[in-house]
Structures are given as structure tokens and as C-alpha cells.
Design a protein around this motif. Structure first.
Motif, short mmCIF file in Angstrom:
data_model
loop_
_atom_site.label_atom_id
_atom_site.label_comp_id
_atom_site.label_asym_id
_atom_site.label_seq_id
_atom_site.Cartn_x
_atom_site.Cartn_y
_atom_site.Cartn_z
N TRP A 324 -2.90 2.45 49.71
CA TRP A 324 -3.32 3.82 49.95
C TRP A 324 -3.23 4.63 48.67
O TRP A 324 -2.33 4.41 47.84
CB TRP A 324 -2.42 4.48 50.99
N PHE A 325 -4.11 5.61 48.52
CA PHE A 325 -4.06 6.51 47.39
C PHE A 325 -2.87 7.46 47.55
O PHE A 325 -1.97 7.49 46.71
CB PHE A 325 -5.38 7.27 47.29
N HIS A 326 -2.84 8.27 48.60
CA HIS A 326 -1.71 9.14 48.94
C HIS A 326 -1.19 8.72 50.32
O HIS A 326 -1.66 7.76 50.92
CB HIS A 326 -2.14 10.61 49.03
N ASP A 327 -0.20 9.52 50.82
CA ASP A 327 0.39 9.38 52.16
C ASP A 327 1.37 8.21 52.23
O ASP A 327 1.33 7.27 51.43
CB ASP A 327 -0.68 9.27 53.24
N ILE A 328 2.26 8.31 53.24
CA ILE A 328 3.38 7.38 53.34
C ILE A 328 3.40 6.67 54.69
O ILE A 328 3.74 5.49 54.77
CB ILE A 328 4.71 8.13 53.13
#
Length: 362
Positions: A324-328
């Protein structure tokens, strides 16, 4: 005119609150800041569930965007919902950094039901605040002043508010401000005086929290290299904030440049895995230098910021090609990378003790 804090006062503030680590928070049910806050779509159950995930990582801060149209539509209702959010975050040991204006993405914000996400596109529904039409219309500037003064005034002595981020990326370029270079230059000319006024409007309410606006592009190694907008951001900020999606070496270089201002530093955006801006690379450096660190995103949702920036040109209909680019987290709380989550917990467990004032002054 009320002047910005002396540097010593800013360092005392940092010593009191300790190391701040958190995320840029938009609940997974909202495509943008309007959908997050409007009465019809304000979803406290989702917000609380996702704040639990942030607290479970050991995060003690979140950065949250507001919008001027929300105040124009329903001032008391909007302020009441901010109060509800602050209380929910505070119950979990989380302070909130509130962003007042933003120059990124779609130029024509509107109230009411928001668009559905564009398939495969990063942050396809995010909206600027205010839009360029309002920037260019001097008759609307008094309502912007009233918005800033009302929001800051309501929470000016509220310890649940970490700081006030006056304007997010006021000088953002064509790729993210969605305008051509010629329009961008005209927009910057409109933003510059309003940026300075917005600092004055906020400071007129005598907030006990610091004011800031983050610089994000270019070479900051010398004051004379700063753009006109960056010069205002740095000169008017009580604490210095910045964005960085580079690797560890770039992050360290920018910290060293900014330490010349001898004020606390907040990295209010980082973490884009494919660029080398990972938790493993950046958080230990932020802890070492006492720099507050806010990753972009928490839970994958309608913003679709798990997709790369270049999805605006080439949508990723089958998902990102790698991590993923961002987010967890997924919306159900499943970690994208369980080892990453454990690493964050390890760092926050050792890093949130109050800082040594003598070290901060070094």
C-alpha cells in the motif's frame, strides 16, 4: 498585532507534551473532510472504532482537516461535532491537530452528498478549502475570518487541541492543486496575503496552543531559498512543521536544515512505502531528534490513499502493484503489515516520555 511565541515558549510547550506521534485521520466512511463532518454523514461509531486502532498503536495525536463551508452552513452544529471528536480522541489519550485551510485536490467544494470514489484513484474526492473562486472573491474573505475566529476562539484554551495548522500546502502545484501552472501562479498571489491574515485571525483569539503551517517542497537550507509563501509560513509559525515523503537520508537532511530555526519540529505528513518513507526508516529518526511525526492515513477507505499518487493519471483498478502507498489497517482492523504494526508499537512504547528541555534547546 499579537506576535508569535518566543522560541523558548515553544520549546517549553514541547517539553510539556513530549514526543507526539500519530496519523492524518479521516474515517474510512468519508471521502473528504466535508463528508467526515457534515451532520448527515458524521459517523461517531466508525470514528471511535478507528481512533481505537490509533490508540492501540500507541499514537497520542491525530491531524484532522476542517472546512470553511461546514461552518458557513451550520456553525454551532459544526463546533459541536468538533467537540464530540475532541472528546472521543481525548478519552483515548489522543490530542488533535486541527487544519483550518487546504489547497490540495478538487477546486470546487460543495456541501451535501459527496461524490463516490473514482475507481482505482488516490484521494479522488478531496476538496480544497477555500476553493479558488472564494480566494478571488474579496467579498467572501470576511466569512473566512469569521470561521477562523469562531473555531479557534471556541477551543483556544482546550488542552485536547495539540496545535492549529493554519493552511495545508498553500503553494501546492498543478499535480495536486489540479490547476495549470499559469493558474497556480495567480492562485499563489491570492493565497499569500490570506495566509498572513489567517495567522492574524487565529492569533487574535489568543490560543494557548501553537500555530503552524507546513512547508513541503524545495531547498530549505537557507532562509533566502524559501519562497514568499514559505517565508510567511516559517516567520509566522510558533512551531515549525513540514511534510516529507523522502527516504531516511532526505528526512535527516531536512531536519538538520530546519533545526536552524531553533523551534520544535513537526513532520505533519510522512509515510509512502514505495518512496522509502516507511515507519521503519522514519520513526526512529523522528524519535532521535524529537520531531513529532504524523503518517498519512490510518484505515483504508473511501479516500483510497492506499493507492499511489500516479493513479490520477493511470487508475489502479486491481489495487496497488505492491505494498500500500498509505494507510495501515483494513476497515475490519486487519493490519496491512502485522510486523509494521508491532514496530510502531515498540517505538511509541519507548518514545512518549516527556523530552529533556536541555536537549530540545541544543
Amino acid at each position: 498585532m499579537i506576535r508569535r511565541w518566543p522560541a523558548v515558549a515553544a520549546r517549553q510547550w514541547q517539553a510539556r507534551i513530549g514526543w507526539q506521534v500519530g496519523c492524518n485521520f479521516t474515517p474510512s466512511c468519508a471521502i473528504n473532510q466535508i463528508e467526515m463532518w457534515q451532520e448527515a454523514s458524521f459517523d461517531l461509531a466508525v470514528i471511535e472504532r478507528e481512533l481505537d486502532l490509533a490508540a492501540g498503536l500507541g499514537m497520542n495525536a491525530v491531524r484532522v482537516y476542517l472546512h470553511d463551508l461546514l461552518w458557513l452552513e451550520d456553525a454551532e452544529g459544526f463546533l459541536r461535532r468538533i467537540e464530540i471528536f475532541l472528546a472521543a480522541a481525548w478519552r483515548r489519550g489522543i490530542r488533535t491537530l486541527l487544519v483550518l485551510f487546504d489547497s490540495c485536490w478538487n477546486q470546487e467544494p460543495t456541501l451535501g452528498p459527496q461524490q463516490a470514489p473514482l475507481p482505482g484513484v488516490h484521494n479522488s474526492g478531496w476538496v480544497q478549502s477555500p476553493g479558488p473562486a472564494v480566494l478571488a472573491d474579496a467579498s467572501q474573505h470576511p466569512r473566512l475570518q469569521a470561521y477562523v475566529e469562531a473555531v479557534v476562539g471556541r477551543f483556544a484554551d482546550d488542552d485536547r487541541v495539540l496545535a492549529w495548522d493554519i493552511w495545508n500546502e498553500p503553494d501546492n502545484g498543478p499535480d495536486v492543486a489540479l490547476c495549470d501552472p499559469e493558474t497556480l501562479a495567480a492562485k499563489a498571489a491570492l493565497v499569500l496575503p490570506l495566509l498572513s491574515h489567517a495567522f492574524d485571525w487565529a492569533r487574535s483569539q489568543r490560543p494557548t496552543q501553537p500555530l503552524t503551517s507546513g512547508i513541503w517542497l524545495g531547498d530549505w537550507s537557507s532562509r533566502h531559498l524559501l519562497s514568499d509563501i514559505q517565508a510567511v509560513q516559517v516567520a509566522r509559525s510558533d512551531v515549525i512543521s513540514f511534510h516529507n515523503y523522502g527516504d531516511a537520508a532526505d528526512f535527516v537532511r531536512r531536519i538538520r536544515w530546519l533545526r536552524a530555526f531553533r523551534r520544535p519540529l513537526l513532520c505533519t505528513e510522512f509515510m509512502a512505502r514505495p518512496t522509502g518513507s516507511t515507519f521503519e526508516a522514519i520513526l526512529p529518526i523522528a524519535l532521535k531528534y524529537g520531531v513529532a511525526a504524523f503518517c498519512w492515513g490510518l484505515v483504508k477507505g473511501k479516500t483510497q490513499t492506499h493507492l499511489p499518487w500516479d493513479s490520477w493519471a493511470t487508475p489502479y483498478l486491481d489495487g496497488p502493484p505492491g505494498p500500500w502507498f498509505h494507510d495501515i489497517f483494513e476497515a475490519d482492523g486487519t493490519a496491512h503489515d502485522p510486523a509494521e504494526v508491532e514496530f510502531i508499537r515498540m517505538l511509541t512504547a519507548v518514545g512518549t516520555a516527556p523530552a529533556d528541555p536541555a536537549q530540545l534547546a541544543a
